[in-house]
Design a protein around this motif. Structure first.
Motif, PDB file in Angstrom:
ATOM      1  N   MET A  66     -47.514   4.542   3.234  1.00 16.76           N
ATOM      2  CA  MET A  66     -46.157   4.027   3.003  1.00 16.76           C
ATOM      3  C   MET A  66     -46.157   2.844   2.029  1.00 16.76           C
ATOM      4  O   MET A  66     -45.083   2.351   1.662  1.00 16.76           O
ATOM      5  CB  MET A  66     -45.499   3.655   4.342  1.00 16.76           C
ATOM      6  CG  MET A  66     -45.295   4.865   5.235  1.00 16.76           C
ATOM      7  SD  MET A  66     -44.551   4.459   6.857  1.00 16.76           S
ATOM      8  CE  MET A  66     -44.754   6.044   7.716  1.00 16.76           C
ATOM      9  N   GLY A  67     -47.346   2.379   1.646  1.00 22.89           N
ATOM     10  CA  GLY A  67     -47.428   1.447   0.527  1.00 22.89           C
ATOM     11  C   GLY A  67     -47.404  -0.036   0.839  1.00 22.89           C
ATOM     12  O   GLY A  67     -47.279  -0.857  -0.067  1.00 22.89           O
ATOM     13  N   VAL A  68     -47.513  -0.392   2.123  1.00 19.12           N
ATOM     14  CA  VAL A  68     -47.578  -1.815   2.485  1.00 19.12           C
ATOM     15  C   VAL A  68     -48.788  -2.026   3.402  1.00 19.12           C
ATOM     16  O   VAL A  68     -49.317  -1.065   3.953  1.00 19.12           O
ATOM     17  CB  VAL A  68     -46.283  -2.287   3.194  1.00 19.12           C
ATOM     18  CG1 VAL A  68     -45.070  -2.154   2.272  1.00 19.12           C
ATOM     19  CG2 VAL A  68     -46.052  -1.557   4.505  1.00 19.12           C
ATOM     20  N   PRO A  69     -49.233  -3.283   3.578  1.00 15.63           N
ATOM     21  CA  PRO A  69     -50.351  -3.518   4.502  1.00 15.63           C
ATOM     22  C   PRO A  69     -50.027  -3.055   5.918  1.00 15.63           C
ATOM     23  O   PRO A  69     -48.877  -3.171   6.367  1.00 15.63           O
ATOM     24  CB  PRO A  69     -50.528  -5.044   4.457  1.00 15.63           C
ATOM     25  CG  PRO A  69     -49.923  -5.473   3.162  1.00 15.63           C
ATOM     26  CD  PRO A  69     -48.802  -4.523   2.906  1.00 15.63           C
ATOM     27  N   VAL A  70     -51.038  -2.520   6.602  1.00 17.54           N
ATOM     28  CA  VAL A  70     -50.885  -2.041   7.974  1.00 17.54           C
ATOM     29  C   VAL A  70     -51.879  -2.783   8.848  1.00 17.54           C
ATOM     30  O   VAL A  70     -53.067  -2.857   8.528  1.00 17.54           O
ATOM     31  CB  VAL A  70     -51.142  -0.516   8.067  1.00 17.54           C
ATOM     32  CG1 VAL A  70     -51.002  -0.024   9.508  1.00 17.54           C
ATOM     33  CG2 VAL A  70     -50.190   0.248   7.146  1.00 17.54           C
TER      34      VAL A  70
END
Length: 199
Positions: A66-70
């Motif tokens: 999804m393109g953000v830090p997890v």
């Protein structure tokens, strides 16, 4: 009153639960109008904050896509939304963190602005949403803006075995912000509720 700038707020989508009321599935990855629930929430949150991230405890590659830090919970054993909140506080690089759950894709587009305005006006450490239902104000605590400096307090609370959101927030200066559109906070806890959301 010093307003809280959008750039000073990190947004966190909470997607780390067991999904037990949905049969144990990973709720944030359930399809909603063609894309995962958590991605809906993330896309709605991103324009409202300076930077965003996700809290998840399984299927991490799907969330990372999804393109953000997890980030996964730093406290073991699916300790609930407060554990995800703590993880966000530990990883945010801003003075403020705002959280939204992954299962409420239609929350208000002015959520963060209104929480930030109330926190600044009241000198509060925590601002949380509330909805008017049947003439009563009902807290929506997982829609919450809070100072990242509260991380040590929350860690101590969780390490003491406590899990209740309201019990922890009551220890700090907090303000509730009333939203009139209760439907915007409709969340999909069950498969039936997820089907209702599609309407």
């Amino acid at each position: 009153m010093n307003p809280i700038a959008r750039e000073d707020i990190t947004g966190l989508v909470l997607a780390g639960g067991r999904g037990s009321r949905m049969g144990g599935v990973d709720k944030g990855l359930q399809d909603h109008r063609g894309i995962p629930l958590a991605l809906h929430a993330l896309r709605r949150l991103q324009p409202q904050v300076g930077t965003a991230m996700l809290s998840a405890n399984r299927n991490l590659p799907d969330y990372e896509a999804m393109g953000v830090p997890v980030w996964s919970d730093s406290i073991e054993g699916y300790a609930g939304p407060l554990a995800g909140l703590l993880t966000g506080l530990e990883h945010a690089r801003t003075d403020w963190l705002v959280t939204v759950p992954c299962d409420t894709p239609d929350f208000p587009s002015d959520l963060v602005d209104r929480l930030a305005e109330a926190a600044a006006a009241q000198g509060a450490e925590i601002a949380m949403a509330a909805t008017r239902e049947d003439g009563e104000l009902r807290a929506q605590p997982v829609f919450c803006l809070l100072r990242t400096g509260l991380a040590p307090s929350l860690l101590a609370f969780l390490q003491a075995g406590e899990r209740k959101f309201g019990q922890w927030t009551a220890q700090h200066r907090r303000v509730q912000v009333a939203f009139d559109d209760a439907a915007a906070f409709f969340n999909a806890n069950t498969s039936d509720e997820l089907r209702q959301l599609q309407g």
